[in-house]
Write a protein that holds these residues in place. Structure first.
Motif, PDB file in Angstrom:
ATOM      1  N   UNK A 248       0.825  -1.212   0.000  1.00 41.30           N
ATOM      2  CA  UNK A 248       0.000   0.000   0.000  1.00 41.30           C
ATOM      3  C   UNK A 248       0.858   1.261   0.000  1.00 41.30           C
ATOM      4  N   UNK A 249       2.017   1.167   0.665  1.00 42.12           N
ATOM      5  CA  UNK A 249       2.961   2.277   0.570  1.00 42.12           C
ATOM      6  C   UNK A 249       2.755   3.357   1.609  1.00 42.12           C
ATOM      7  N   UNK A 250       1.722   3.213   2.441  1.00 37.72           N
ATOM      8  CA  UNK A 250       1.607   4.173   3.536  1.00 37.72           C
ATOM      9  C   UNK A 250       2.362   3.601   4.729  1.00 37.72           C
ATOM     10  N   UNK A 251       3.712   3.519   4.514  1.00 40.32           N
ATOM     11  CA  UNK A 251       4.571   2.928   5.540  1.00 40.32           C
ATOM     12  C   UNK A 251       4.502   3.763   6.797  1.00 40.32           C
ATOM     13  N   UNK A 252       4.023   3.147   7.895  1.00 41.46           N
ATOM     14  CA  UNK A 252       3.810   3.897   9.122  1.00 41.46           C
ATOM     15  C   UNK A 252       4.666   3.339  10.234  1.00 41.46           C
TER      16      UNK A 252
END
Ligand SMILES: Nc1ncnc2c1ncn2[C@@H]1O[C@H](COP(=O)(O)OP(=O)(O)OP(=O)(O)O)[C@@H](O)[C@H]1O
Ligand SMILES: [K+]
Ligand SMILES: [Mg+2]
Length: 677
Positions: free
Chosen positions: A311-315
Motif C-alpha cells: 500500500x505504501x503508507x509505511x507507518x
C-alpha cells in the motif's frame, strides 16, 4: 468524461461515422489505404461499364455490372465506416475535453506583488498564479505554497477530490481541474498549447496518430499481396485465351477484389485506433500507438515495492531499542531526526509518538540544519546546533555511517532488525554521531490480490522483478508474499536503469512504473514507461504512458490490452487470408466451367450459376467487414497464456474458421440469390 457520457454518445457516434464514411470516399483520402483504393478504382471501372457495357470490347452484362458496382461501393463504405467509428469515440472525448479548456481566467502574480487577471491562454512557463476554492486551475504546474483539495474528475473521471500540496510527490497539478477547498500558489510549467490537456486532446483526437511500425510492416505485406493478385488477374486473360475462354473485365475485377485482403485491409486502422481507445477508457493515456503495441510484447516488468506491491503508507508502528537504551531515549532521537522530514515515513514517526504519548525535546532542534531523505543515502536527519548529528535510515546505511564516525554496531541490532524484516516491515535505524539507539518499525502491507495478478503475468510468460531500496530480508519477505519472480534489494535509482538495460540487452522488452523524478531516466529507458498522474512532471514527461488513476498495478491491464491489440490484428489477418481459399473454390470453377467442363470437379460448392457464384463471393466479401467491426473494436477474447500457445490457438480458431465460414456464408448467399433470380 465519465464512462456513461461516452456511452450515451453512441447514437450520435454512428450518425457521424456514416457521414464520415462518405467523406472518406475522396480518392485522395482513400489512397492512404491502398487495398481499399484498389477496390474503389475497380468500382469506378465497373460503374463506367454500367454506362458503356462494351467499353473493353467484350459483351459484359449491364445488370451484372450494376450489381457489382453496388457491392463494391458498399465494400469501400463498410471499411470507411469501421475506421470512422473507431475515430469517432476519440473525437467525442476530445470535444468534451475542449469544453473543459474554454475561457479559464487566471490570477497572475506580478513582480510587484499585485495580482492581475489574465486569460489562461496567456500564461507562460514560470508564471505564478493563485487559485482559490471554486476556481479552475488555469494551467499545468507545481504547487509552490499551500495545500488544497482538487477535483480532477474533468480529466480522470474520478469524483473524489485529491490533496495537492507544495513539495514532495503530490505537488503537480493539471490545468482544467478545480480547487474545491483552500488556496494554492502554482508555478506554471508549460507554455500555451503544450499542456497535458492539449496533449490529451490531440491524442484522443488522433491528430497525431501515426501508423506504428507493426502496422506499417503488416500493411506492406498486405500491399505486396495485393500487387501479386493484381498481376495474376491482369495476366489471366492472356492465359485464358489459350483455353479459348474470354474473361470479361467486370468478372476479373470481382475476382481481384475477392482475392486481395480487403477484410483486414478494411479493419486494420480501426483495430489500432480501438486499441488505443481501450487504453484511454482504462484512464491511461498512451502517448503513441507504438507504446500500446510494445506493451503487448513485454517480456519483463519492473515494479517497485513501496506503493506498488504494498500500500505504501509505511507507518511507524513500534520503537525497538538496542543495547539497553530506553524507549524514551530512542523515541526522542527518532523524533528529532523526523521533525522536518516531510516524507510519509517521517511524518508517521511524529504521529506515532503523539498516539503513544511520547514526548521529545523540540527545543534541541532550534537552529538545527535539516538533512533531507535521499534515495542515494537512504538516510534523513538533523544536524543540531551543538554539533551533534542525528540520523535515521536503512540499517546498513546507518551502520556504515556510525562506523565511519568511529562508533560500533550493537550486538543485538542485527537480530532485531531481521525480526522486523522477516514479517515484511522496514527497519529504520536511529543513530546520533557514533551510537545506534535502536530501530523504528515501519509497517506496510501487500495489496490484496497481488499473488493472483503475478500468476496471470507468469501465465502470459512475463517475468516480474521487484526493485526496492529496502533491505534484502524485507524485500525477500514481500517478494515471497506477493509472488514476484525475482527481486533486487538495496537498489538505488540508477540500479533500475541497469536492470532494464540488462534485460533489453538479452533482447527483451521491458515495462516499468514509477512516479518520482528519480524514476524518470528508467521510465525513459523502458520500452513501456507508465507514470503516475500524481507523480512529478519529470516522470510524466519521460514516460510514454500516464495513468490518470495513479494505480501502478495497472501496468498489468495495459499489457493485457496491448496483447489483445496484437492478437486481434493477427487473428483478423489470419481470418482474412484464410477466406481466400473458399473464394477460389467459388469463383475459379465458375469462371472456367463453360469452357473447361473438367473444372466441374472443383465445383464442390455446387453454386447456382457462374454469375451467382461470383456475386455471392463478392457479397460475402463485403458484408464480412461490418460483421467483424464489433470484434475489431472490442478485441478478440483474451485469456492469459504464453505467446506460442496463443498463436497456436488463434491459428486454429481464426485460420480454420476463416476457411469454413465463407464456404457456409457463400453457399447461403448463393441460395438466397437463386431464390430471386
Ligand atoms: N524518510 C526516510 N528517512 C530515512 N530513511 C528512509 C526514509 N524513507 C525510506 N527510508 C529508507 O531508505 C530506503 C530506500 O528508500 P526508497 O524510497 O529508495 O526505496 P523503498 O521505498 O524502500 O522501495 P521502493 O523502491 O520499493 O519504493 C528504505 O527502504 C528505508 O530503509
Ligand atoms: K477479399
Ligand atoms: Mg520509495
Amino acid at each position: 468524461m465519465s464512462r456513461n457520457q461516452r456511452k450515451s454518445l453512441s447514437g450520435e457516434l454512428v450518425r457521424s461515422a456514416i457521414q464520415h464514411s462518405f467523406i472518406k470516399l475522396n480518392p485522395r483520402v482513400m489512397f492512404r489505404n491502398p487495398i481499399m483504393f484498389v477496390v474503389e478504382v475497380g468500382m469506378i471501372i465497373t460503374f463506367l461499364l454500367c454506362i458503356w457495357p462494351n467499353a473493353f470490347g467484350g459483351e459484359s452484362s449491364r445488370a451484372f455490372n450494376i450489381v457489382t458496382t453496388i457491392i463494391l461501393f458498399l465494400t469501400v463504405l463498410f471499411a470507411n465506416f469501421a475506421e470512422a467509428l473507431a475515430e469517432g469515440r476519440g473525437k467525442a472525448q476530445a470535444d468534451s475535453l475542449k469544453q473543459t479548456k474554454k475561457d479559464v481566467a487566471a490570477r497572475k502574480l506580478q513582480s510587484d506583488g499585485t495580482v492581475k487577471n489574465v486569460p489562461a491562454t496567456d500564461l507562460r512557463k514560470g508564471d505564478i498564479v493563485i487559485v482559490d476554492a471554486g476556481e479552475m486551475i488555469p494551467g499545468d504546474g507545481e504547487v509552490i505554497s499551500g495545500l488544497a483539495s482538487v477535483d480532477e474528475s474533468a480529466i480522470t473521471g474520478e469524483s473524489a477530490p485529491v490533496i495537492k500540496e507544495a513539495g514532495g510527490d503530490f505537488s503537480s497539478v493539471t490545468g482544467g481541474t478545480r480547487v474545491v477547498s483552500d488556496s494554492i500558489k502554482i508555478r506554471i510549467t508549460t507554455d500555451p498549447g503544450e499542456s497535458f490537456l492539449d496533449r490529451m486532446i490531440s491524442l484522443v483526437e488522433g491528430a497525431k496518430r501515426q501508423k506504428t511500425p507493426n502496422e506499417i510492416a503488416l500493411n506492406t505485406v498486405l500491399i505486396s499481396l495485393t500487387l501479386i493478385f493484381l498481376l495474376v488477374v491482369v495476366t489471366l486473360p492472356v492465359l485464358s485465351k489459350y483455353v479459348h475462354v474470354s474473361l470479361e473485365v467486370p468478372i476479373l475485377i470481382a475476382l481481384l477484389v475477392c482475392l486481395i485482403p480487403t477484410t483486414i485491409g478494411g479493419l486494420l486502422s480501426a483495430i489500432g485506433i480501438a486499441g488505443m481507445d481501450r487504453v484511454t477508457q482504462f484512464n491511461v493515456l498512451a502517448m503513441s500507438g507504438k507504446a500500446v503495441e510494445a506493451a503487448g510484447d513485454i517480456n519483463t516488468i519492473i515494479l517497485d515495492k513501496t506503493g506498488t506491491i504494498t500500500f505504501g503508507n509505511r507507518m511507524a508502528s513500534d520503537f525497538v531499542p538496542v543495547n539497553g537504551v530506553s524507549i524514551a531515549d530512542l523515541a526522542g532521537w527518532a523524533a528529532l531526526s523526523s521533525m522536518a522530514d516531510e516524507t510519509p515515513e517521517g511524518r508517521s514517526v511524529l504521529e506515532y509518538m503523539k498516539k503513544q504519548n511520547l514526548v521529545y525535546n523540540a527545543e534541541l532542534a532550534q537552529g538545527s540544519q535539516f538533512i533531507e531523505f535521499k534515495a542515494e543515502t537512504r538516510m534523513s536527519g538533523t544536524d543540531l546546533r551543538d554539533g551533534r548529528q542525528v540520523r535515521k535510515g536503512a540499517v546498513d546505511s546507518v551502520k556504515k555511517w556510525v562506523l565511519a564516525n568511529g562508533g560500533n554496531v550493537p550486538s543485538d541490532l542485527g537480530s532485531k532488525s531481521d525480526e522486523i524484516a522477516r514479517v515484511g516491515g522496514t527497519p529504520l535505524a536511529v543513530a546520533v554521531d557514533n551510537q545506534i539507539y535502536g530501530l523504528i518499525y515501519l509497517k506496510d502491507t501487500v495489496k490484496p490480490g497481488m499473488r493472483e495478478r503475478f500468476e496471470q503475468l507468469r501465465a502470459m510468460g512475463i517475468k516480474t522483478i521487484m526493485c526496492t531500496g529496502d533491505n534484502p530480508l524485507t524485500a525477500a519477505t514481500i517478494a515471497k508474499e506477493a509472488g514476484v519472480d525475482d527481486f533486487i534489494a538495496e537498489s538505488k535509482p540508477e540500479d533500475k536503469i541497469a536492470v532494464i538495460r540488462r534485460e533489453q540487452a538479452e533482447g527483451k522488452l521491458v515495462a516499468m512504473t514509477g512516479d518520482g523524478t528519480n524514476d524518470a531516466p528508467a521510465l525513459a529507458q523502458a520500452d513501456v514507461g507508465l507514470a503516475m498522474n500524481t507523480g512529478t512532471i519529470a516522470a510524466k514527461e519521460a514516460a510514454n504512458m500516464v495513468d490518470l488513476d495513479s494505480n501502478p498495478t495497472k501496468i498489468i491491464e495495459v499489457v493485457s490490452i496491448g496483447k489483445q491489440l496484437l492478437m486481434t490484428r493477427g487473428a483478423l489477418t489470419t481470418f482474412s487470408i484464410a477466406n481466400d481459399i473458399a473464394k477460389y473454390f467459388a469463383i475459379i470453377p465458375a469462371m472456367f466451367m463453360v469452357a473447361i467442363p473438367q473444372m466441374e470437379a472443383l465445383n464442390i460448392m455446387r453454386l447456382g450459376s457462374p454469375t451467382s457464384a461470383i456475386l455471392s463471393a463478392l457479397v460475402f466479401n463485403a458484408i464480412i467487414i461490418p460483421l467483424l467491426i464489433p470484434l475489431a473494436m472490442k478485441g478478440v477474447a483474451y485469456k492469459p497464456m504464453s505467446s506460442s500457445a496463443l498463436l497456436r490457438r488463434n491459428l486454429f480458431v481464426y485460420g480454420l474458421g476463416g476457411v469454413i465460414v465463407p464456404f457456409i456464408g457463400i453457399k447461403l448467399i448463393d441460395l438466397i440469390v437463386n431464390l430471386w433470380v
